[in-house]
Design a protein around this motif. Structure first.
Motif, short mmCIF file in Angstrom:
data_model
loop_
_atom_site.label_atom_id
_atom_site.label_comp_id
_atom_site.label_asym_id
_atom_site.label_seq_id
_atom_site.Cartn_x
_atom_site.Cartn_y
_atom_site.Cartn_z
N TYR A 56 -13.01 12.37 8.07
CA TYR A 56 -12.18 11.32 7.47
C TYR A 56 -12.21 10.08 8.36
CZ TYR A 56 -10.25 15.48 5.16
OH TYR A 56 -10.10 16.66 4.48
N SER A 57 -12.34 8.93 7.72
CA SER A 57 -12.35 7.65 8.44
C SER A 57 -11.10 6.87 8.09
CB SER A 57 -13.57 6.83 8.04
OG SER A 57 -14.75 7.56 8.31
N LEU A 58 -10.38 6.42 9.12
CA LEU A 58 -9.13 5.68 8.88
C LEU A 58 -9.30 4.22 9.32
CD1 LEU A 58 -8.22 8.57 8.39
CD2 LEU A 58 -6.14 8.10 9.67
N PRO A 59 -8.70 3.30 8.57
CA PRO A 59 -9.01 1.87 8.76
C PRO A 59 -8.08 1.19 9.75
CG PRO A 59 -7.52 2.11 6.94
CD PRO A 59 -7.72 3.49 7.50
N LEU A 60 -8.34 -0.07 9.96
CA LEU A 60 -7.35 -0.95 10.59
C LEU A 60 -6.26 -1.25 9.57
CD1 LEU A 60 -9.85 -3.53 12.08
CD2 LEU A 60 -8.26 -2.16 13.44
N LEU A 61 -5.02 -1.29 10.06
CA LEU A 61 -3.92 -1.73 9.19
C LEU A 61 -3.13 -2.80 9.93
CD1 LEU A 61 -2.62 1.75 7.92
CD2 LEU A 61 -3.93 0.06 6.61
N ALA A 62 -2.72 -3.80 9.17
CA ALA A 62 -1.83 -4.83 9.72
C ALA A 62 -0.39 -4.46 9.40
CB ALA A 62 -2.17 -6.20 9.11
#
Lengths: 157, 679
Positions: B308-314
């Motif tokens: 699983y790949s998790l993103p950048l979040l603002a």
């Protein structure tokens, strides 16, 4: 610097600012009306929503020069003590978390109910789709709009 | 910038209770037995709230605690916000879902002290035993002697030596405020527009600054031509901000109004150098995947493997970053929407090179925080501009600034494996994680810290996660749930995939693995009984989480028949011990559910050619009202000590939604968003 007349919350004001100044900054910094919030400056979040001639409008993208001929209501103009039906519903259902977007949510709801006294969920979603709430109070907002509609109908009958 | 103690508190690692100083204060105007509570000669109670409210409801719940123990109606209590001062108010950090567990007992004792002093004063006047006196609605009653309002007892109570008066707490079965519905104490101010946030702070003579910021990651200012900007009306000054001073660097334009500052910023001609102008978040993901350690050898053939790949979040709070600071020759005052006023005071004093006791930090109401408002960058900017001009200066970040110059939630890559028995139940697991540290921390983030913060696996499946930390290519920081939002999401999504593989119902599989976890079992049963079946054409996803001393189970119902899946209904059963403020508890769960809807269905931050692509809510696609499901929050009381709830529901809600979409589409989850490209 140009001079403009504004009618806000039933009062006349004289203000001085360049004609392309966004109305939001004039409301907030010259008239001291900080209920309309800055959220994006491009009409994308609804935090500043106010009512102009009965319609929900975005002061952050309304140039001052275009505001002069119109009747403007900010959240401060709804009621003195927070007893407008929409405000009462918001308090009753404990909608606010941080509360920052709620003046805008409330003003969009006031405009919606003026046009449609008995909105269904789709009507509510359409009318409030462009009011972002980052805390995620949407399910309470939906319920509060329905409660406000009830309060309003009761007051009118 | 926060210290280690602040981090530990924010990361949920701090002690679960704090001993708050409760000094007796001489007061000429009434009864002030400690810094949190006072009763004036009119009998009016004032509560001083030690921590700031960013929407998590601490102002309301502390007022409830004080109203309960002082036996007065909730809405008769005046609410004041404590300035930053940890010596007086204890830890003031809003983080790690700690406010209720840490504050409940000290705040109750603070108010109970005042009540017991008033009761003792009445008993002495009536010459009756104190235990024959009761307090209710601001009045002390005695069955024969009658009643005395607090206003008539304040002076006598203030003259008593508080150390001689035993303090007893109001028993739970006599609660009239706690555990019941209450409106937010600021509700009327919020709906009338009277509530004052940081952005509304305007001490006389306040100037406004906006900052021209590095256009790509790590860029430093090379040259600036400010001739045109300075020639514009109402512009006061232009100031270079060195990125090594606590700000992120750039050029501040200081003006008499926000509109003038924005116009002048647009007229600056800046050139920039250095940094990483070719950075790309897809490449960062590739690097993290390559950094995963070799997969451990399983004791038997692996039944399921997933990455699983998790993103950048603002963070993107509705109120963008802003701070108002006035640096004077004799000290400084800062009006700041902050999550950490106590540590901020120390940091700001050090930054200005002045003694701490000359710095006053006034926390304002805060238009959302989510972990962003521990940082010092926006306050440093305001302090530098004020020191330069001598006037109070409010630095305002535009939405674009706020979205593109955040301290982002780190990306991460997770590889999970499991073996199963003949029935499909997992018998062994592995979870390898590659991620970045939190660069806002003054200490290095080592793998053990990620595990302590993020690993809350509660199922009886042996295995230990392994963490690899790679240097972060941009600023990273705390984001609601911190590393638990990564680890628990991956583990719960994987468990749901195992259930599907083995033909297990998602609730049943978890129940088999939670036999040693009675709290989780109970919330899972409660949620499962409430939300047994999906409507025709819908699917269910399930996830559990235990953290912050609380336990939760979430069931999400999704309609994935249209192009874009819709989350229709979410049930969350939550055990926080005793829910002191049920409406506030529900609100925190509802908020986490909307964060989950937003991130699983597509909101993420991406980087191309060194720049953050997203710049507002137009492209950082946070959910709107038309994506909001119906949410049922079931409160499951227990005898457990008070737990926290501000961040509890995000990891399981996200995992439950992702699992429901996977079930509906037959496509396995690939990350967050669950079924579309990451990075």
């Amino acid at each position: 610097m140009d001079q403009f007349r504004l009618q806000v919350n039933g009062k006349h004001h004289q203000v001085r600012a360049p004609r392309d100044t966004p109305l939001l900054w004039v409301l907030r910094e010259q008239l001291g009306l900080t209920g309309p919030k800055y959220g994006c400056g491009i009409g994308a979040c609804g935090a500043c929503t106010s009512i102009v001639d009965g319609q929900a409008a975005r002061p952050c993208v309304t140039p001052l020069a275009e505001a002069g001929e119109h009747d403007i209501t900010t959240v401060e103009g709804l009621s003195e003590h927070g007893d407008h039906p929409v405000q009462r519903a918001w308090i009753e259902l404990d909608v606010a978390q941080c509360g920052y977007c709620q003046p805008g949510q409330i003003m969009s709801t006031v405009a919606l109910l003026a046009a449609n006294p008995d909105p269904d969920d789709d009507d509510i979603d359409r009318a409030l789709r462009d009011n972002v709430c980052r805390c995620g109070t949407y399910s309470r907002i939906r319920a509060a709009v329905r409660l406000a509609a009830q309060y309003t109908r009761k007051a009118q009958s | 910038m926060i210290g280690r103690r602040g981090f530990l508190a924010a990361a949920g690692l701090g002690a679960l209770s704090v001993a708050l100083p409760v000094p007796a204060l001489a007061s000429p105007t009434g009864l002030t037995p400690n810094v949190f509570v006072s009763v004036d000669r009119q009998g009016r109670v004032t509560a001083t709230i030690p921590r700031p409210d960013s929407g998590q409801g601490v102002r309301t719940v502390v007022t409830m605690l004080i109203a309960e123990e002082l036996a007065v109606p909730l809405h008769s209590v005046r609410v004041e916000q404590a300035p930053g001062d940890t010596a007086r108010y204890g830890i003031q950090t809003v983080g790690g879902s700690t406010s209720v567990p840490q504050l409940a007992d000290p705040m109750r004792r603070a108010a109970a002290t005042a009540r017991c002093l008033l009761l003792t004063a009445a008993a002495q006047r009536w010459r009756v035993p104190v235990d024959e006196c009761t307090a209710r609605d601001g009045v002390v009653h005695h069955r024969r002697k009658g009643k005395l309002p607090y206003s008539a007892l304040v002076d006598d109570a203030a003259a008593l030596d508080p150390t001689t008066v035993p303090v007893t707490l109001t028993p739970e079965d006599q609660w009239r405020v706690l555990g019941r519905h209450a409106h937010r104490v600021d509700a009327r101010d919020i709906v009338t527009g009277r509530a004052r946030y940081g952005i509304d702070t305007a001490p006389p003579g306040t100037l406004v600054a906006v900052v021209a910021r590095p256009p790509w990651i790590g860029a430093r200012l090379d040259t600036v031509d400010d001739t045109a900007a300075r020639a514009l009306p109402d512009v006061v000054d232009v100031l270079r901000l060195d990125p090594d001073t606590g700000s992120q660097g750039g050029v501040a334009v200081i003006a008499r109004s926000t509109a003038a500052a924005l116009a002048a910023r647009a007229a600056l001609k800046c050139t920039w150098t250095g940094g990483t102008p070719t950075a790309d978040s897809r490449a960062w993901l590739t690097d993290l995947t390559a950094a995963l350690p070799p997969a451990p050898t399983a004791p038997s053939p692996v039944a399921l493997r997933a990455t699983y790949s998790l993103p950048l979040l603002a963070h993107a709070p509705m109120e963008p970053m802003n701070a108002t600071v006035h640096v004077r020759p004799d000290g400084a005052t800062a009006w700041v929407p902050t999550q950490d006023p106590g540590n901020l005071r120390v940091t700001l004093a050090r930054f200005l090179g002045v003694p701490t006791d000359t710095v006053r930090v006034e926390p304002t109401l805060t238009g959302g925080a989510f972990g962003r408002r521990f940082d010092f960058d926006y306050i440093a900017e305001a302090a530098l501009c004020s020191r330069h001009t001598g006037a109070p200066v409010r630095v305002l970040w535009t939405r674009d600034d706020d979205t593109r110059h955040d301290s982002y939630r780190p990306m991460s890559v997770h590889r999970l494996q499991a073996t199963t028995d003949a029935t499909g139940l997992p018998t062994w697991r592995s979870h390898d994680i590659a991620t970045w540290p939190l660069t806002v921390l003054p200490l290095p983030t080592d793998p053990s810290l990620v595990l302590v913060n993020g690993d809350h696996f509660s199922y009886s499946v042996p295995g230990t996660p392994t963490v690899v930390i790679k240097p972060a290519p941009l600023r990273t920081g705390f984001w609601r749930s911190v590393y638990a939002g990564h680890l628990a999401y991956a583990e719960e999504v994987f468990l749901s995939a195992l259930a599907t593989l083995g033909g297990w119902d998602q609730v049943e599989l978890r129940k088999r693995l939670l036999t040693q976890q009675p709290r989780l079992l109970r919330v899972l049963d409660t949620a499962g009984e409430h939300h047994r079946r999906p409507r025709h054409g819908h699917t269910l996803g399930v996830a559990c989480h235990a953290e912050y001393g609380s336990a939760i189970a979430v069931i999400a119902e999704v309609d994935a028949r249209a192009d874009q899946p819709r989350v229709r209904r979410v049930t969350a059963a939550v055990d926080v011990g005793r829910a002191l403020h049920p409406s506030g508890l529900r609100a925190q769960v509802e908020g986490c559910v909307m964060d989950a809807v937003s991130t699983v269905l597509g909101a993420q931050i991406t980087v191309r050619e060194g720049r953050v692509v997203e710049s507002s809510f137009r492209d950082y696609t946070w959910a709107r009202i038309d994506r909001a499901p119906d949410i049922d929050v079931l409160i499951v009381p227990s005898d457990a000590p008070l737990g926290g709830a501000g961040e509890l529901a995000f990891p399981p809600a996200a995992a439950a939604i992702a699992a429901a979409i996977a079930d509906a589409t037959g496509r396995p989850v690939t990350g967050m968003p669950s079924h579309s490209p990451v990075g």
